[in-house]
Scaffold this active site. Structure first.
Site, PDB file in Angstrom:
ATOM      1  N   GLU A 142      -4.361   5.049  -0.422  1.00 29.05           N
ATOM      2  CA  GLU A 142      -4.839   4.306  -1.354  1.00 29.05           C
ATOM      3  C   GLU A 142      -4.719   5.073  -2.670  1.00 29.05           C
ATOM      4  O   GLU A 142      -4.728   4.689  -3.434  1.00 29.05           O
ATOM      5  CB  GLU A 142      -5.969   3.521  -1.046  1.00 29.05           C
ATOM      6  CG  GLU A 142      -6.067   2.555  -0.550  1.00 29.05           C
ATOM      7  CD  GLU A 142      -6.353   2.634   1.031  1.00 29.05           C
ATOM      8  OE1 GLU A 142      -5.705   1.437   1.947  1.00 29.05           O
ATOM      9  OE2 GLU A 142      -6.160   3.745   1.358  1.00 29.05           O
ATOM     10  N   HIS A 170     -14.226  -5.197   4.907  1.00 24.44           N
ATOM     11  CA  HIS A 170     -13.128  -6.176   4.621  1.00 24.44           C
ATOM     12  C   HIS A 170     -13.833  -7.029   3.750  1.00 24.44           C
ATOM     13  O   HIS A 170     -13.166  -8.556   3.463  1.00 24.44           O
ATOM     14  CB  HIS A 170     -12.178  -7.500   5.583  1.00 24.44           C
ATOM     15  CG  HIS A 170     -11.750  -6.304   6.157  1.00 24.44           C
ATOM     16  ND1 HIS A 170     -11.831  -5.411   8.141  1.00 24.44           N
ATOM     17  CD2 HIS A 170     -10.423  -6.001   6.370  1.00 24.44           C
ATOM     18  CE1 HIS A 170     -11.357  -5.182   8.319  1.00 24.44           C
ATOM     19  NE2 HIS A 170      -9.871  -5.305   7.808  1.00 24.44           N
TER      20      HIS A 170
END
Length: 337
Positions: A60, A129
């Site tokens: 990321e 998540h």
């Protein structure tokens, strides 16, 4: 008017902007050949090629860092972080580089990037998540933060975000991806109303950043919400027979304070609903602003209904969500206060 899911609307926005502007590039983990874990980018690589829509390594910080360099060079990256929970390794790049580039260079460089992230719960994804990290970004000067609640706004807001010269954090409530959420349920009895998709015009249109919208007229109290919680607030008001005015914030930064003050000044009461944790959540900022600007109009304390101050519970996901029962209780108590 075409009826589309939020996934289709988001894909349409990227497709339109890639077709209009060769500088728009889309990349992230699995967004190219695979079309993204939620298929938001499906077909874009086949249409525009591997230099315009491509897969990135599982990094990321690398994805965001590369996007910032591309933006300084003149491109307009629209990048995907696979889940909002994964953004933390890139947080330094977003805060220290993207948000400050315009100011550090005295306007010599800008950073027109969009960081798309599926956020919130709804898929039983547990702690890694399902997070809602919007407050981490609303604290940062130089960023814009967007949370759409429906397909029409998702497309228009994403086009506005891609066209914006500064970095935009675009949080997509994954519970709304495949259709409007049925907010009347505290449990996932019928998570999606498949018969009711969003009206999404074809072609290019924009929804302005920094402008809230009134989803429901009312006179007894004001509810401030965004994303999935707009539907929960509507359901709670209907079930309890409360004439609530519901404001969908849409953009958290910059915030449409004018619309908020106008509504709360009219109703005299305010309930804030969001899915993120209570402590230091964005609702705290909203409550402070309402108190500062509407103090002499308030007839009761400002209330907040939020997620718990705990790590995100996997097995108790639907208890963690502010549902119509908890929100309805807050509406009643605020009216009685």
């Amino acid at each position: 008017m075409p009826r589309k899911t939020m996934i289709e609307a988001i894909r349409d926005a990227m497709d339109i902007m890639m077709e209009r502007d060769d500088n728009v590039v889309v990349f992230g983990e699995d967004v190219g050949f695979f079309g993204g874990v939620f298929r938001c980018t499906q077909g874009l690589q086949a249409k525009y090629g591997k230099t315009r829509c491509f897969d990135a390594p599982i990094s990321e910080a690398g994805i965001v860092g590369a996007a910032i360099g591309m933006a300084a060079y003149g491109l307009k990256p629209c990048i995907e972080i696979q889940f909002a929970d994964y953004v933390y390794p890139a947080y330094d790049q977003i805060v220290s580089e993207a948000a400050r580039l315009r100011y550090r260079s005295n306007g010599g460089f800008t950073c027109p990037i969009v960081v798309r992230m599926p956020a919130g719960g709804g898929i039983f994804g547990g702690q890694t998540h399902s997070q809602s990290p919007e407050a981490l970004f609303t604290h940062v000067s130089g960023l814009k933060v967007v949370v759409p609640s429906n397909p029409h706004d998702a497309k228009g807001l994403l086009i506005s975000a891609i066209e914006d010269p500064d970095p935009v954090i675009f949080l997509e409530p994954k519970r709304l991806y495949n259709g409007p959420f049925d907010g009347h349920h505290d449990r996932p009895v019928t998570p999606w109303s498949k018969h009711e998709l969003g009206d999404v015009p074809d072609g290019h249109y924009t929804v302005p950043l920094g402008k809230a919208i009134k989803r429901r007229e009312g006179s007894q109290l004001t509810v401030l919400a965004y994303g999935t919680m707009v539907y929960v607030a509507e359901a709670a008001a209907e079930e309890h027979g409360i004439d609530a005015e519901i404001i969908d914030l849409r953009t958290l930064l910059p915030l449409d304070l004018e619309t908020i003050v106008e509504s709360v000044s009219k109703t005299g009461r305010c309930v804030i609903v969001h899915e993120a944790t209570l402590t230091s959540g964005f609702g705290a900022e909203l409550a402070a602003l309402v108190q500062e600007h509407c103090f002499y109009k308030l007839e009761a304390p400002v209330a907040r209904v939020t997620g718990w101050d705990t790590p995100y519970p996997h097995a108790q996901e639907w208890d963690y969500f502010p549902g119509p029962t908890r929100v309805g209780r807050a509406l009643v108590e605020t009216l009685e206060g």
